[in-house]
Design a protein around this motif. Structure first.
Motif, PDB file in Angstrom:
ATOM      1  N   PRO A 179     -15.627 -83.667  88.642  1.00  0.00           N
ATOM      2  CA  PRO A 179     -16.100 -84.499  89.748  1.00  0.00           C
ATOM      3  C   PRO A 179     -16.265 -85.967  89.357  1.00  0.00           C
ATOM      4  O   PRO A 179     -16.769 -86.291  88.289  1.00  0.00           O
ATOM      5  CB  PRO A 179     -17.446 -83.866  90.119  1.00  0.00           C
ATOM      6  CG  PRO A 179     -17.852 -83.051  88.949  1.00  0.00           C
ATOM      7  CD  PRO A 179     -16.590 -82.608  88.289  1.00  0.00           C
ATOM      8  N   CYS A 214      -7.665 -86.335  94.409  1.00  0.00           N
ATOM      9  CA  CYS A 214      -8.551 -87.265  95.109  1.00  0.00           C
ATOM     10  C   CYS A 214      -8.920 -86.745  96.493  1.00  0.00           C
ATOM     11  O   CYS A 214     -10.066 -86.917  96.936  1.00  0.00           O
ATOM     12  CB  CYS A 214      -7.882 -88.635  95.221  1.00  0.00           C
ATOM     13  SG  CYS A 214      -7.769 -89.527  93.645  1.00  0.00           S
ATOM     14  N   SER A 232     -17.537 -85.186  96.308  1.00  0.00           N
ATOM     15  CA  SER A 232     -17.751 -85.588  94.916  1.00  0.00           C
ATOM     16  C   SER A 232     -16.856 -86.724  94.473  1.00  0.00           C
ATOM     17  O   SER A 232     -16.971 -87.198  93.343  1.00  0.00           O
ATOM     18  CB  SER A 232     -17.512 -84.381  93.990  1.00  0.00           C
ATOM     19  OG  SER A 232     -16.182 -83.903  94.124  1.00  0.00           O
ATOM     20  N   GLY A 233     -15.954 -87.187  95.350  1.00  0.00           N
ATOM     21  CA  GLY A 233     -14.962 -88.166  94.949  1.00  0.00           C
ATOM     22  C   GLY A 233     -15.365 -89.595  95.236  1.00  0.00           C
ATOM     23  O   GLY A 233     -16.443 -89.890  95.761  1.00  0.00           O
ATOM     24  N   GLN A 268     -11.509 -83.888  96.228  1.00  0.00           N
ATOM     25  CA  GLN A 268     -12.827 -84.425  95.903  1.00  0.00           C
ATOM     26  C   GLN A 268     -13.414 -85.202  97.082  1.00  0.00           C
ATOM     27  O   GLN A 268     -14.633 -85.202  97.296  1.00  0.00           O
ATOM     28  CB  GLN A 268     -12.755 -85.302  94.658  1.00  0.00           C
ATOM     29  CG  GLN A 268     -12.508 -84.528  93.390  1.00  0.00           C
ATOM     30  CD  GLN A 268     -13.330 -85.068  92.229  1.00  0.00           C
ATOM     31  OE1 GLN A 268     -14.513 -85.328  92.369  1.00  0.00           O
ATOM     32  NE2 GLN A 268     -12.676 -85.239  91.094  1.00  0.00           N
ATOM     33  N   TRP A 316     -13.940 -76.772  94.667  1.00  0.00           N
ATOM     34  CA  TRP A 316     -12.749 -77.479  95.155  1.00  0.00           C
ATOM     35  C   TRP A 316     -11.557 -77.309  94.224  1.00  0.00           C
ATOM     36  O   TRP A 316     -10.404 -77.424  94.665  1.00  0.00           O
ATOM     37  CB  TRP A 316     -13.041 -78.960  95.361  1.00  0.00           C
ATOM     38  CG  TRP A 316     -13.580 -79.698  94.181  1.00  0.00           C
ATOM     39  CD1 TRP A 316     -14.894 -79.914  93.871  1.00  0.00           C
ATOM     40  CD2 TRP A 316     -12.822 -80.325  93.125  1.00  0.00           C
ATOM     41  NE1 TRP A 316     -15.001 -80.626  92.693  1.00  0.00           N
ATOM     42  CE2 TRP A 316     -13.750 -80.902  92.223  1.00  0.00           C
ATOM     43  CE3 TRP A 316     -11.465 -80.466  92.873  1.00  0.00           C
ATOM     44  CZ2 TRP A 316     -13.356 -81.601  91.081  1.00  0.00           C
ATOM     45  CZ3 TRP A 316     -11.056 -81.144  91.727  1.00  0.00           C
ATOM     46  CH2 TRP A 316     -11.997 -81.702  90.841  1.00  0.00           C
TER      47      TRP A 316
END
Length: 482
Positions: free
Chosen positions: A297, A381, A389-390, A384, A360
């Motif tokens: 993450p 990307c 979490s991205g 996330q 994920w």
């Protein structure tokens, strides 16, 4: 000037707007084109099944294009360094040309090749061509990487990208020994799960050009208004062509700018489409500066997220058997065609992470194997982003309701009825929530829930609350640790 130079095709399977080919043609009397299938170098990110299918057909098309110009594309399988050394020695070649790649493993491989070939007296020359802007060329005022898309894209728009380069007039050499492409067994067998995919796709440079022209001549005018409707052909479907390098983003950009000149009223729609090219750029920008993104993450507090591993739930999601029609339609479209509509991708990804609380990475891995446009930067990307979490991620409390998403974006049910035919007989009122249909309606449609179509794997309200509780847990943990 040397007699023969090596052009190493990688993720740039085209002849137009290829700076590496232009330089090779300028510097050498003969260009020897080679594609090397090195399945060990990517490690865990070796190509998935859908990408291998596309690669076979794309290489077939590129080989035919080179053959029509009097050359022959060489196929070799194994370690790239060993093969390049062997081919250079056999052909007395002193220079290798290629296009840059940006995956962490590929960047490391390029550095290794530069040093190893250099020690042999062989020049290793890399060229851009896969992005509008090279990673690191667009930075914040403080000289650091952008972590939010909008200011990144605003900065990109202030920098003029290089125009496409002209197609080179090349003299081709085919001296090197070659494998037969069929020996690589890139196509699936027993069962051939991609048996109908050529009805949906035309891999190769010509197919990419045809698809882009068709999109800009028609659907782009509706793109801003209809891009979120999965039953409508209003998207470009260019992602797989871009990923495999059958067309460059610079070519797409130039054609979009030309379209805006021809049809000034199309500016809004074309700009919206160009912004999607921008998201791809942003993903590669992030991957360059934060190479751990595909694996861990971006927001460190998510390392403690209480994911609930459940193979049964994960399997139901993968097979399109969750009991939520819009989710199941998307997962079945993916399996049947190698692609999924972007709006539906967000819905199914949110469902996996937030309704089922599955990590994920499980979704990223499944998409990696089943998408024809599986791209390390965009895939990591995007997953996330959905999970929260991205970088510049969707807020944790944005939990897509699969029923309202279906009712909003597939109002007449055309998409669901295509991919979930067992419930096609339901009226629109119940199509996206068949468990609410009265017994008489289910009987009339010939549906027995739990037999013909599954009951919902989770209750939306309960799953939403469980997700909020989980996100609150890591928020409190982060607050305590700080």
């Amino acid at each position: 000037m040397t007699d023969t130079v090596i052009l190493w095709f990688r993720q740039d399977l085209r002849l137009n707007d290829l700076p590496a080919l232009q330089a090779a043609s300028r510097d050498g009397q003969q260009v020897l084109p080679i594609y090397i299938l090195d399945e060990d170098a990517p490690g865990e990110w070796s190509m998935g099944g859908a990408s291998r299918w596309w690669l076979h057909h794309s290489l077939t098309a590129l080989g035919a294009d080179i053959r029509s110009l009097g050359g022959k594309l060489i196929f070799r399988r194994g370690n790239a360094l060993s093969i390049l050394r062997e081919v250079c020695e056999a052909n007395n070649a002193q220079t290798v040309y290629c296009s840059r790649r940006y995956e962490p493993w590929a960047s490391q491989e390029e550095e290794t090749l530069h040093g190893a070939l250099g020690s042999d007296g062989i020049k290793f020359k890399r060229f851009p061509g896969s992005l509008l802007h090279e990673p690191g060329s667009v930075l914040t005022q403080g000289g650091g990487p952008f972590k939010v898309f909008t200011p990144f894209w605003r900065a990109c728009r202030r920098v003029e990208s290089a125009p496409p380069v002209a197609k080179s007039q090349s003299s081709w050499s085919d001296y090197a020994q070659s494998d037969a492409l069929s020996q690589w067994q890139l196509l699936p067998e027993n069962p051939d799960w991609a048996g109908s995919w050529l009805d949906h796709w035309t891999p190769g440079e010509s197919g990419a050009q045809e698809r882009l022209h068709a999109f800009l001549d028609d659907a782009v005018s509706r793109y801003a208004d209809e891009r979120d409707l999965p039953a409508v052909d209003a998207t470009s479907r260019m992602s797989a062509h871009l990923h495999h390098g059958e067309i460059s983003p610079r070519q797409i950009w130039a054609m979009c700018e030309q379209k805006k000149l021809e049809l000034p009223h199309s500016d809004t729609a074309v700009n919206k489409f160009q912004a999607e090219i921008g998201w791809r750029e942003f993903s590669y920008h992030l991957l360059h500066f934060f190479p751990e993104i595909p694996d861990s993450p971006f927001k460190k507090n998510f390392r403690g997220f209480p994911w609930q591993a459940d193979d049964k739930r994960l399997g139901a999601w993968q097979q399109g058997q969750t009991g939520y029609p819009i989710v199941d339609a998307g997962m079945r479209e993916l399996w049947a065609t190698g692609i999924m509509h972007n709006r539906v991708r967000m819905v199914v990804a949110s469902f996996l992470c937030k309704h089922l609380l599955q990590h994920w990475r499980h979704g990223e891995d499944w998409f990696w194997d089943t998408l024809v446009d599986a791209d390390l930067a965009s895939n990591g990307c995007s997953w996330q982003w959905v999970a929260g979490s991205g970088a510049d991620a969707a807020p944790y409390f944005r939990i897509f309701n699969p029923v309202t998403q279906g009712e909003k974006f597939d109002k007449q049910g055309m998409y669901v009825r295509r991919w979930v035919p067992e419930i096609a007989g339901l009226p629109n009122k119940y199509l996206h929530k068949p468990w609410e249909a009265p017994d008489g309606v289910l009987d009339e449609a010939g549906i027995t829930l739990g037999e013909d179509y599954p009951q919902p794997i989770v209750d939306h309200r309960e799953a939403r609350q469980a997700a909020l509780d989980a996100y609150e847990q890591i928020r409190l943990s982060a607050a305590t640790s700080s």
